[in-house]
Design an enzyme around this catalytic site. Sequence first.
Site, mmCIF file in Angstrom:
data_model
loop_
_atom_site.group_PDB
_atom_site.id
_atom_site.type_symbol
_atom_site.label_atom_id
_atom_site.label_comp_id
_atom_site.label_asym_id
_atom_site.label_seq_id
_atom_site.Cartn_x
_atom_site.Cartn_y
_atom_site.Cartn_z
ATOM 1 N N CYS A 1 -36.257 25.177 -56.167
ATOM 2 C CA CYS A 1 -35.994 23.781 -55.795
ATOM 3 C C CYS A 1 -34.703 23.642 -54.988
ATOM 4 O O CYS A 1 -34.589 22.760 -54.137
ATOM 5 C CB CYS A 1 -35.882 22.915 -57.043
ATOM 6 S SG CYS A 1 -37.256 23.078 -58.205
ATOM 7 N N GLU B 1 -38.208 18.395 -72.355
ATOM 8 C CA GLU B 1 -39.519 18.023 -71.817
ATOM 9 C C GLU B 1 -40.609 18.838 -72.504
ATOM 10 O O GLU B 1 -40.382 19.981 -72.899
ATOM 11 C CB GLU B 1 -39.584 18.284 -70.312
ATOM 12 C CG GLU B 1 -38.697 17.355 -69.506
ATOM 13 C CD GLU B 1 -38.793 17.596 -68.012
ATOM 14 O OE1 GLU B 1 -38.394 16.704 -67.254
ATOM 15 O OE2 GLU B 1 -39.277 18.678 -67.607
ATOM 16 N N SER C 1 -42.364 16.287 -68.808
ATOM 17 C CA SER C 1 -42.214 16.667 -67.408
ATOM 18 C C SER C 1 -43.042 15.733 -66.554
ATOM 19 O O SER C 1 -44.049 15.166 -66.998
ATOM 20 C CB SER C 1 -42.706 18.105 -67.223
ATOM 21 O OG SER C 1 -42.951 18.381 -65.870
#
Length: 561
Positions: A53, A446, A472
């Site tokens: 990311c 999450e 998530s």
Amino acid sequence: MEEKELRRYSRVVVDGVAQAPSRAMLRAVGFTDKDFHKPQVGIASTWSMITPCNMHLDKLALEAVKGVDQAGGKGVIFNTITVSDGISMGTEGMRYSLVSREIIADSIEAVASAQGFDGLVTIGGCDKNMPACAMAMARLNRPSVFVYGGTIKPGANRTDVVSVFEAVGALSGGKIDEQELLEVERTAIPGPGACGGMYTANTMASAIEALGLSLANSSAQEAISGQKIDDCVRAGEAVLNLIEKDIKPSDILSLKAFENAMTVIIALGGSTNAVLHLLAMAREADVDLSLDDFERIGQRVPVLADLRPSGRYLMSELIAIGGIQPLMKRLLDKGLLHGDCLTVTGKTVAENLVDVADYPPNQDIVHDFDDPLKAESHLVVMYGNLAPEGAVAKISGKEGLRFDGSAKVYHSEELAMRAILDGDVSAGDVVVIRYEGPKGGPGMREMLSPTGAIMGMGLGEDVALITDGRFSGGSHGFVVGHVTPEAAVGGPIALIEEGDRISIDAESRQIELHVTEQELAQRRNNWVRPVSNVTKGTLAKYRATVRSASQGAVTVAPDWD
């Protein structure tokens, strides 16, 4: 505008005889005599090599510097941390994910304040560092632009990170073999960029653009693309314009701007994490936003985009037909956006959308208003005796609107995951995962691993999952998170016992534990908080200062006296 007005922060650092040592230090990092007379713009990069990311953000930061310098300023790059949700998911390390949001916001504040920057470009590429950037921008209230690092390209056969999580469940359920799992693992994530569906990263990028804190289409560009390079250069240039016009986040972040953000993420079918993050961002901006505002906006905004995880398409496929700008234009024309809100372009939302063309004919990614995927929001705020302070469900409608089942109770994500993979969870069960809230985790992990396993085993329509943790953006199925008060503070979710009947109704917005008040009172008297193994360090400090998920899980310093 007078020069001193353009440099009201940086002049404290570089002006006058007494600041000669400061100038000497800055000369060593590349400042010239002329640079001391220019507005200084901090480029806050969340670059790191721990996750795809963010692995390319160092190059994007250099492009932002180029834009600042071309516009007459002096760009200065500094870094902050990031935590990879996808890598830490299902482990103890995931406790640090939401915590990192606060650390990142604090660190950007610390550097920008200490260095006296006149403006900021913040660059984020993953779930928590993006809202953290926006929180810091609001807190500092200096001319600022956010840049999204961009979405990842699709993996082989249109796979993405969620495909891998669901493949784990498919293997356990006997639907694929180990070689097929390995092939998905090897090919699903081909390079830089944030997870490819309308998961939390793309949701928050879209929300931040709708708020007015990023340039047009910053949220809808692939990470490796000429458009993203251009976005960074233009962001650097835009900050100088904001400095000259003295446009600050406080001029942009109104309640109406947050309503625009909520409207866009609902239309896109975005992540439940957006609820937490927008509440936290609003608090930094001194905007009065609550869970009930999501419910209010959700009653009038339909889900229009057929995007993963509940839908069919990837973010890259939405980009190919025009991104979110045509959707915003449609929402504006329908009277669902506030067109008079100011943005970082120096223009209003309506002015930014004047020349935006509609989507091409015959595309089926974004539906028309007369053919929505869901007539009201998929982000459903629920109340009831199980969640008196609220809970947030993600109900696309595909999994049904009501679930009634018996509780299977687990005191951690690991215990629940083990039970799911061992086949101990079956149709009709309501999986309860507790002591995973902001304080209980600590860190509010999450639950993509359990939801991915449930979906992969083919139980997505037959099993519900509720938790005081969160989900998530890739989670789907009949899931309810952010249950408040959380178990660690003695909320009703702590009192559920194995086999208790639980009903979840998305239409009436109710989540109920079918146990008498007398029985609940007796259980409450007998309840003892589990002993935590967290006694020091970041997680302990977080637990001591974090507020409820219904307030965005923000950290608030105790009174010093």
